[in-house]
Design a protein around this motif. Structure first.
Motif, PDB file in Angstrom:
ATOM      1  N   GLY A  40     -46.941  34.256 -30.392  1.00  0.00           N
ATOM      2  CA  GLY A  40     -47.580  35.438 -30.955  1.00  0.00           C
ATOM      3  C   GLY A  40     -48.847  35.811 -30.221  1.00  0.00           C
ATOM      4  N   THR A  41     -48.850  35.658 -28.881  1.00  0.00           N
ATOM      5  CA  THR A  41     -50.046  35.952 -28.097  1.00  0.00           C
ATOM      6  C   THR A  41     -49.715  36.888 -26.959  1.00  0.00           C
ATOM      7  OG1 THR A  41     -49.685  34.006 -26.697  1.00  0.00           O
ATOM      8  CG2 THR A  41     -51.141  33.747 -28.605  1.00  0.00           C
TER       9      THR A  41
ATOM     10  N   VAL B 260     -36.932  40.103 -20.813  1.00  0.00           N
ATOM     11  CA  VAL B 260     -37.188  38.828 -21.488  1.00  0.00           C
ATOM     12  C   VAL B 260     -37.113  37.702 -20.473  1.00  0.00           C
ATOM     13  CG1 VAL B 260     -36.385  37.235 -23.269  1.00  0.00           C
ATOM     14  CG2 VAL B 260     -36.189  39.694 -23.626  1.00  0.00           C
ATOM     15  N   LEU B 261     -38.034  36.766 -20.558  1.00  0.00           N
ATOM     16  CA  LEU B 261     -37.997  35.584 -19.704  1.00  0.00           C
ATOM     17  C   LEU B 261     -38.329  34.347 -20.530  1.00  0.00           C
ATOM     18  CD1 LEU B 261     -38.940  35.091 -16.090  1.00  0.00           C
ATOM     19  CD2 LEU B 261     -40.039  33.558 -17.740  1.00  0.00           C
ATOM     20  N   ILE B 262     -37.525  33.290 -20.340  1.00  0.00           N
ATOM     21  CA  ILE B 262     -37.743  32.022 -21.033  1.00  0.00           C
ATOM     22  C   ILE B 262     -37.783  30.906 -19.989  1.00  0.00           C
ATOM     23  CG2 ILE B 262     -36.914  30.424 -22.805  1.00  0.00           C
ATOM     24  CD1 ILE B 262     -35.232  32.760 -23.921  1.00  0.00           C
ATOM     25  N   PRO B 263     -38.928  30.274 -19.754  1.00  0.00           N
ATOM     26  CA  PRO B 263     -38.997  29.143 -18.826  1.00  0.00           C
ATOM     27  C   PRO B 263     -38.275  27.931 -19.436  1.00  0.00           C
ATOM     28  CG  PRO B 263     -41.171  30.104 -19.222  1.00  0.00           C
ATOM     29  CD  PRO B 263     -40.260  30.641 -20.270  1.00  0.00           C
TER      30      PRO B 263
ATOM     31  N   HIS C 209     -40.767  28.936 -24.364  1.00  0.00           N
ATOM     32  CA  HIS C 209     -41.337  30.104 -25.041  1.00  0.00           C
ATOM     33  C   HIS C 209     -40.625  31.357 -24.540  1.00  0.00           C
ATOM     34  CE1 HIS C 209     -45.373  28.613 -26.824  1.00  0.00           C
ATOM     35  NE2 HIS C 209     -44.498  27.625 -26.777  1.00  0.00           N
ATOM     36  N   ARG C 210     -40.513  32.334 -25.411  1.00  0.00           N
ATOM     37  CA  ARG C 210     -39.863  33.598 -25.063  1.00  0.00           C
ATOM     38  C   ARG C 210     -40.936  34.644 -24.766  1.00  0.00           C
ATOM     39  NH1 ARG C 210     -34.724  36.078 -26.240  1.00  0.00           N
ATOM     40  NH2 ARG C 210     -34.126  34.088 -27.107  1.00  0.00           N
ATOM     41  N   TYR C 211     -40.872  35.189 -23.556  1.00  0.00           N
ATOM     42  CA  TYR C 211     -41.834  36.203 -23.125  1.00  0.00           C
ATOM     43  C   TYR C 211     -41.136  37.553 -22.981  1.00  0.00           C
ATOM     44  CZ  TYR C 211     -44.854  32.238 -22.046  1.00  0.00           C
ATOM     45  OH  TYR C 211     -45.613  31.093 -22.137  1.00  0.00           O
ATOM     46  N   ILE C 212     -41.800  38.615 -23.435  1.00  0.00           N
ATOM     47  CA  ILE C 212     -41.271  39.968 -23.314  1.00  0.00           C
ATOM     48  C   ILE C 212     -42.300  40.822 -22.587  1.00  0.00           C
ATOM     49  CG2 ILE C 212     -40.473  42.015 -24.534  1.00  0.00           C
ATOM     50  CD1 ILE C 212     -39.493  40.281 -26.753  1.00  0.00           C
TER      51      ILE C 212
END
Length: 366
Positions: free
Chosen positions: A119-120, A98-101, A132-135
């Motif tokens: 949701g993209t 998980v990465l959140i800028p 935003h939360r990236y997985i």
């Protein structure tokens, strides 16, 4: 925690699945929105290493693992760990990471990630949106890089960092903080440094007073000033600086100091040069404030690369930390003693602290 990277991924996706009805079908280049069917039928099952009919059980198991780690303290498991990075640093996250800028500019350099907030699906290379939360998807690891001088992010899961050779503004801020010269704000992220923001006039003035060892004198001062736009919290700084002739504000007749106005690189370089003993006023000024960077380069205070950076790019608090850090080792006008030597002599910092601070930065100058 068992399967820590999986827990991060599952917990993050749980909220998306709960509102999955609002997500449209898609996922192709022309319609990159991730469908609920993809999240529950493909992405999450592969992320958890399970078949589609065991997804819900996998989510429940991850949730129970998280509850198990609560222990007797009642404190929830920590989320992704916050860290500061610099331009060109490469963070590799394994599947489920998980990465959140949080601040600065970050990008996905290689691999595929899901922007759970939007949701993209995100394909490299691509910039990342703040907060935003990236997985990282089940297709393999992904590499994220910092595209600005500094950045702040939160990352969880299996993470490895490959540092770049770029100037380490973060460590410079750490070094200045160790000397109580750069304290940052009350912002809860990035140690409060806000290196990604532009400096204000009042911030520049306070740094100047600290660099000449006169902050406490300012706080103890009973002086007054004519400015009507100065907040109470910085009133003593401005009053002292006005009394000492360090500043006349932005519009003295109108009573305006402009504490929240942006401080330019030329203005801050002027303060640094004054701290070193050079003058831009009186009957025999040694430099003009508008070209203070050029004067600093002629003195050897700035390298050619630093001059170009200060005169062509946006001046951030990162650059305040940078030129302040290196100015500490520069000799005062007509002396062999440095700016840092004077702070030690005045008792503002100790000799041990000074030597430790000078050893905290290992990257090369611009």
């Amino acid at each position: 925690m068992k399967r820590i990277s999986m827990v991060f991924g599952a917990c993050a996706l749980a909220g998306v699945i709960a509102v999955g009805g609002v997500l449209a079908a898609g996922g192709a280049a022309g319609d990159p929105v991730i469908s609920l069917n993809y999240l529950t039928g493909t992405f999450l099952p592969q992320l958890l290493g399970q078949t589609g009919d065991k997804v819900e059980a996998g989510l429940e198991e991850a949730y129970l693992d998280a509850l198990e780690d609560l222990g007797s303290s009642g404190i929830a498991p920590s989320g992704p760990e916050e860290r500061r990075v610099k331009e060109g640093d490469r963070l590799t996250l394994a599947s489920g990471g998980v990465l959140i800028p949080l601040a600065g500019q970050l990008q996905l350099a290689s691999g595929v990630a899901v922007d759970v907030t939007a949701g993209t699906e995100v394909l490299a290379p691509a910039p990342l949106a703040k907060q935003h939360r990236y997985i990282v998807t089940e297709q393999g690891s992904a590499v994220f890089t910092a595209a600005s001088d500094t950045a702040v992010l939160a990352a969880g899961g299996t993470v490895s960092l490959e540092p770049s050779a770029a100037p380490d503004y973060n460590r410079m801020a750490d070094a200045l903080k160790s000397l109580d010269l750069f304290r940052g704000s009350n912002l809860s992220i990035g140690s409060g440094y806000e290196l990604e923001e532009v400096p204000t006039r009042i911030q520049g003035l306070i740094m100047f007073l600290r660099l000449i060892g006169e902050e406490q004198a300012a706080l103890d001062s009973t002086a007054s000033h004519p400015f009507r736009d100065v907040p109470d919290w910085c009133d003593r700084y401005v009053a002292y600086a006005y009394q000492q002739g360090y500043t006349n504000g932005v519009d003295l007749p109108a009573g305006l100091f402009g504490p929240g106005d942006v401080m330019t690189s030329a203005q801050y370089m002027t303060l640094l040069l004054r701290a070193l003993g050079y003058t831009d006023s009186g009957s025999a000024p040694e430099f003009n404030w508008a070209v203070s960077a050029a004067f600093g380069q002629n003195l050897g205070l700035l390298t050619e690369g630093e001059y170009q950076r200060l005169t062509t790019g946006t001046f951030y608090r990162a650059q305040v930390a940078y030129i302040s850090y290196y100015a500490l080792s520069y000799p005062l006008k007509g002396q062999s003693a440095t700016l840092l030597d004077r702070l030690v002599e005045r008792g503002t910092v100790t000799r041990d602290a000074a030597q430790n601070a000078l050893g905290m930065v290992s990257t090369l100058r611009l």
